[in-house]
Design an enzyme around this catalytic site. Structure first.
Site: not given
Ligand code: GLC
Length: 746
Positions: A273
Site C-alpha cells: 500500500d
Molecule cells: C491509500 C489506500 C489504498 C490506495 C492507495 C493509493 O492509502 O490505503 O487503498 O489504493 O493508497 O491511493
C-alpha cells in the site's frame, strides 16, 4: 534522482545501450532480468514518485506524466523496452484528475455504487458488468491497473473504509470480489485486490498490530482473498499497512509466499500500500514485489542488503520477474491507443442498474408509492445526496443525481412549500459548509462539513395536510484514515430523531405514511427510531445515479432485491467486537492513520485497539456470533424484503467432484415481477459450541421472475469451505446444508 543515488551507491554507471540490448517481449523475461543492472532492478521495484526525501511519494502525481491524478506508476527502463505501468484507484470507479493543465477537456469517471452496495446485490453477474464498465474506463483513460477491489472483512461496523469493502462474511466478499475482478480484467487491464490482510480499522492503521489465530485468519480474514484468487487470478494484490501477529503485512513471508503463492497458486505481482512497510530488503525478501510509491530509503535498504549478502540477487530477481510478467500484460506495453473518451453515458446506466439491484428494503408499510403521489421530501441528504465515500475510494464524477432530481425524473410531484424551504436553506448551508471546508482543502482524511438538519414544525404540519407521503433521507459518510464514531456517525443525531418523530406524528395523524431512506456508508442505529417509519429503504452510497435508482425502487418501477451482507444489531454494544475496536469520541477533524506517529517499524503493545487489536471474538464475527449466541438483532445478515412473495421447493443435494451441488426451485407467488435469493448455510449439530451454528457456503439469485413463474437455482458448494465438517469425503453426522432466506430464517 533515484538513479543518481543508486549509481553512486553502486559506484557504477548505468549500463550502456548497444544494438544487442534485448528488448522486453512476452517470452524473454529471464533474458531481460539477466541484462538488468541492480540499479535498474531497484528502480523497477520502487515506484516512480520517489521525488520526496524518505517519505511516501507524492501520491496522485506519480502517474502524472501520463495520467494526472493516478496514484502511482512503475519506472520505465527505455534501454530494455520496459514501459511505465500506471496504477490508479479505486473500488467505486477510476480516480484520476477530472481536468488537466492547459486543456479544457474533462476526464470524469463514472461514480459507481460503493463496494458494500455491490455485495448487497448477491448477484455476481451484475457485479461483473460493473467491473467491465469500470475496466473500460481504466483502459480508455490510459491506466493499466485499477487499485481495487477493497475486500477486507467488516469486522466491526465502525471501520471508516467499510463502504469500500463488502461484507462480514468471507464467502460473499470473495465471490463479489472474484466477479468484480473478472469483469475489470475482461477489458485487458489489471486489478489489485486489497488490503492483504486483517486491515479492519483505520485508527493507527500504519502501525496497528492485528492479532488473530491462524484458524481465524484462514477461515475469516484470508478466506475472502483465497476465493478471489482462486476464482479470478487478479493481476496484482496489495498488502496492507498493518502488522499481523507482529510481522508487517508487506514483510510477511508466511502470508505472501507460503499462503498466497504456494498454497493458493497466486500468479500475479504484489505491491505495498502507499507508504506501507518499513524495510525495503525485508519487503523484497517476503516476495512483495513492488514498493509503492517507495522512497530512496527503501532503495538504499535493498542495495545495502544485496551488497552485504543478507538479500540475494535471486530474491531481487524473483520480484523483478513478477513485475515484468505484469508489465507485458498491460495496455501500456502493447502501446494501446486509448481514446480518453469512454462511453460515460452507457456506464451511467450500468451504475444505475447496479444501484437498483443492491438497494435493500428493510421495512415495508406503504411502498411502492404511485408516481401520482405528492411527496413531502425532508432531510438535507435528500438534496445533498451522498454518492460515495472519501479518500482513495472517492471518484471524480461529472454529477450526482440527488433524491429530489431522481423523484422528479421518475414523474413524482414534490410538495412546493417543502421544496422551496429546502432550496433556500440548502443554498445557505452550502455556503456555510464551503467556508468551513476551505481551510482543510486537500486533506481528504478530514470529513467535509455536512449541512445541519433543521426544519420548522409548521412546515411539517402544512405538508402533512398537503402531500400524500413523506420521505426523509438520513445521510452518513465516512472515509479512509478515520473510523466512525458511535456518537457522531453510527447513532442518529437529536435533530434527525426529532425530524423523524415529528414528521411521523404529523403524517400519521392524517392517515399518511413516512418512508425513511438510509443513504449511508455503513450500519447505523435503526432500533431507536424504526417504529416511527412505515418503510425503511437502504441505498448505501449508490453512486452518481443514486437519486434515479432510489426513485425507481420507491415507485415500484424496480422491485428491490438487495440482501444485507452484514448484520444490523439492535445496539452497537451487542457487536462482539465492540470491546475490541477503537472508540472515536469526537467529530473533530483528525488524521487517525498514523495516530501514534510511530512510523518507525516498531510494534508496540501499550494501547489496546491502537497499538494492537485482539481479534478475540475469533470465528464469532457478525452473524456467526449473533446466531450462535442467540443475540437478537434488528436485521439479520442476508435479510431483505420484496414487493412480491416467493415459495421454494425442497432443496436437492448431490455429491459431485470436489463438493456438492445444491438446487432449489423458486416460484414467484406474488403479483409483480421480482428476484429472490437462496442462501445455503452449513448447519452444525445441536449443542456445538466451538464453532458457529451456521455459516454461508453458497448462494444464488433468480433472474427477474414474472408472477407465477419459477426458476431452479443451482449452487456448487466446494469441499475446501467445509473441511471442518468433513471426514472421508462426507459430511460428519449431524452436519447439514440448509437453504435459508437469511441467517436467522429458513
Ligand atoms: C491509500 C489506500 C489504498 C490506495 C492507495 C493509493 O492509502 O490505503 O487503498 O489504493 O493508497 O491511493
Amino acid at each position: 534522482m533515484l538513479a543518481f543515488i543508486l549509481a553512486a551507491a553502486l559506484a557504477c554507471s548505468p549500463a550502456p545501450e548497444t544494438n544487442s540490448t534485448p528488448q522486453l517481449s512476452g517470452n524473454n523475461i529471464p533474458e531481460i532480468v539477466s541484462a538488468m543492472t541492480l540499479e535498474e532492478k531497484v528502480r523497477l521495484i520502487i515506484g516512480t514518485s520517489t521525488t520526496i526525501e524518505d517519505v511516501a511519494g507524492d501520491v496522485g502525481n506519480a502517474g502524472g506524466r501520463k495520467v494526472p491524478g493516478a496514484a502511482g506508476a512503475t519506472a520505465a527502463i527505455e534501454r530494455l523496452g520496459i514501459p511505465s505501468v500506471v496504477l490508479a484507484d479505486g473500488p467505486a470507479g477510476l480516480r484520476i484528475s477530472p481536468r488537466r493543465k492547459d486543456s479544457d477537456k474533462t476526464y470524469y469517471c463514472t461514480g459507481f455504487p460503493v463496494g458494500t452496495l455491490m455485495a448487497s446485490c448477491w448477484n455476481p453477474e451484475i457485479v461483473g458488468q460493473v467491473g467491465a464498465a469500470m475496466g473500460n474506463e481504466v483502459l480508455e483513460y490510459g491506466v493499466d491497473v485499477l487499485l481495487a477491489p477493497g475486500i477486507n472483512i467488516h469486522r466491526n461496523p465502525l471501520c471508516g473504509r467499510n463502504f469500500e469493502y463488502y461484507s462480514e462474511d468471507p464467502l460473499i466478499a470473495g465471490e463479489t470480489a472474484a466477479a468484480f475482478i473478472n469483469g475489470v480484467q475482461s477489458q485487458g487491464v489489471g486489478t489489485s485486490v486489497k488490503h492483504f490482510a486483517l486491515n479492519n480499522q483505520e485508527l493507527n492503521r500504519l502501525a496497528c498490530n492485528s492479532v488473530a489465530s491462524e484458524d481465524v485468519m484462514k477461515e475469516i480474514y484470508l478466506r475472502n482473498f483465497e476465493i478471489a484468487v482462486k476464482k479470478s487470478q487478479p493481476w496484482t494484490l496489495m498488502t496492507s499497512y498493518n502488522y499481523i501477529n507482529g510481522v508487517h503485512a508487506a514483510e510477511n513471508t508466511h502470508l505472501i509466499t507460503d499462503v498466497l503463492r504456494s498454497q493458493w497458486g497466486f500468479e500475479g505481482a504484489v505491491m505495498t500500500d502507499w507508504g506501507g512497510g518499513y524495510h525495503g530488503d525485508r519487503i523484497v525478501a517476503a516476495g512483495n514485489d513492488m514498493i509503492q510509491p517507495g522512497s530512496r530509503r527503501f532503495a538504499r535498504d535493498i542495495v545495502d542488503a544485496v551488497r552485504e549478502g543478507s538479500l540475494s540477487m535471486a530474491e531481487v530477481d524473483a520480484c523483478v520477474e513478477r513485475i515484468l510478467r505484469l508489465v507485458v500484460k498491460t495496455p501500456s506495453f502493447k502501446a494501446y491507443k486509448y481514446s480518453d473518451a469512454p462511453d460515460l453515458e452507457a456506464h451511467a446506466k450500468v451504475s444505475r442498474e447496479a444501484a437498483q439491484e443492491g438497494i435493500v428494503l428493510l421495512k415495508r408499510g406503504a411502498l411502492p408509492v404511485g408516481i401520482r403521489s405528492k411527496v413531502a421530501l425532508f432531510g438535507v441528504a435528500s438534496y445533498d445526496f451522498i454518492a460515495g465515500g472519501t479518500g482513495s475510494g472517492d471518484v471524480n464524477k461529472a454529477y450526482v443525481v440527488d433524491l429530489k432530481q431522481g423523484l422528479e425524473n421518475c414523474g413524482f410531484t414534490l410538495d412546493g412549500k417543502v421544496d422551496a424551504y429546502y432550496k433556500n436553506y440548502m443554498e445557505r448551508e452550502r455556503k456555510r459548509c464551503a467556508m468551513v471546508d476551505r481551510p482543510r482543502d486537500g486533506n481528504w482524511y478530514i470529513d467535509k462539513e455536512r449541512p445541519l438538519e433543521v426544519v420548522c414544525e409548521d412546515l411539517i404540519a402544512s405538508a402533512a395536510g398537503n402531500a400524500d407521503i413523506a420521505i426523509i433521507t438520513i445521510g452518513r459518510i465516512s472515509g479512509e484514515s478515520k473510523d466512525r464514531s458511535v456518537q457522531f456517525n453510527y447513532m442518529l443525531s437529536r435533530e434527525e430523531l426529532r425530524l423523524i418523530r415529528t414528521v411521523s406524528e404529523a403524517f400519521h395523524k392524517q392517515g399518511k405514511k413516512l418512508t425513511v431512506l438510509l443513504d449511508v456508508c455503513g450500519v447505523v442505529d435503526v432500533t431507536s427510531w424504526e417504529k416511527y417509519a412505515d418503510d425503511i429503504v437502504l441505498c448505501w452510497l449508490p453512486g452518481q445515479e443514486g437519486g434515479n435508482a432510489v426513485a425507481n425502487v420507491l415507485s415500484g418501477k424496480v422491485n428491490p432485491s438487495g440482501r444485507l451482507p452484514m448484520t444490523f444489531p439492535r445496539n452497537y454494544a451487542d457487536d462482539p467486537t465492540s470491546d475490541n475496536f477503537p472508540e472515536i469520541f469526537t467529530d473533530k477533524p483528525f488524521n487517525y492513520s498514523n495516530y501514534r506517529n510511530t512510523r518507525d517499524g516498531i510494534v508496540r503493545n501499550e494501547i489496546p485497539c491502537v497499538d494492537y487489536t485482539e481479534y478475540s471474538e475469533g470465528l464469532f464475527v457478525g452473524y456467526r456470533y449473533y446466531t450462535s449466541k442467540n443475540v437478537d438483532v434488528q436485521y439479520p445478515f442476508g435479510y431483505g424484503l420484496s414487493y412480491t412473495t416467493f415459495s421454494w421447493g425442497k432443496m436437492k443435494l448431490r455429491k459431485v467432484e470436489g463438493g456438492w451441488e445444491a438446487s432449489v426451485s423458486v416460484r414467484n407467488t406474488g403479483d409483480v415481477p421480482g428476484k429472490d435469493v437462496v442462501e445455503i448455510y452449513l448447519q452444525a449439530p445441536e449443542g456445538t459450541v466451538d464453532r458457529p451454528v451456521r455459516e454461508l457456503k453458497a448462494f444464488a439469485k433468480t433472474g427477474l421472475l414474472d408472477s407465477g413463474k419459477s426458476e431452479t437455482l443451482r449452487m456448487f458448494i466446494p469441499e475446501y469451505l467445509c473441511e471442518y465438517a468433513i471426514s472421508d469425503g462426507k459430511l460428519k453426522s449431524g452436519w447439514e446444508f440448509v437453504p435459508m432466506k437469511n441467517a436467522l430464517e429458513n
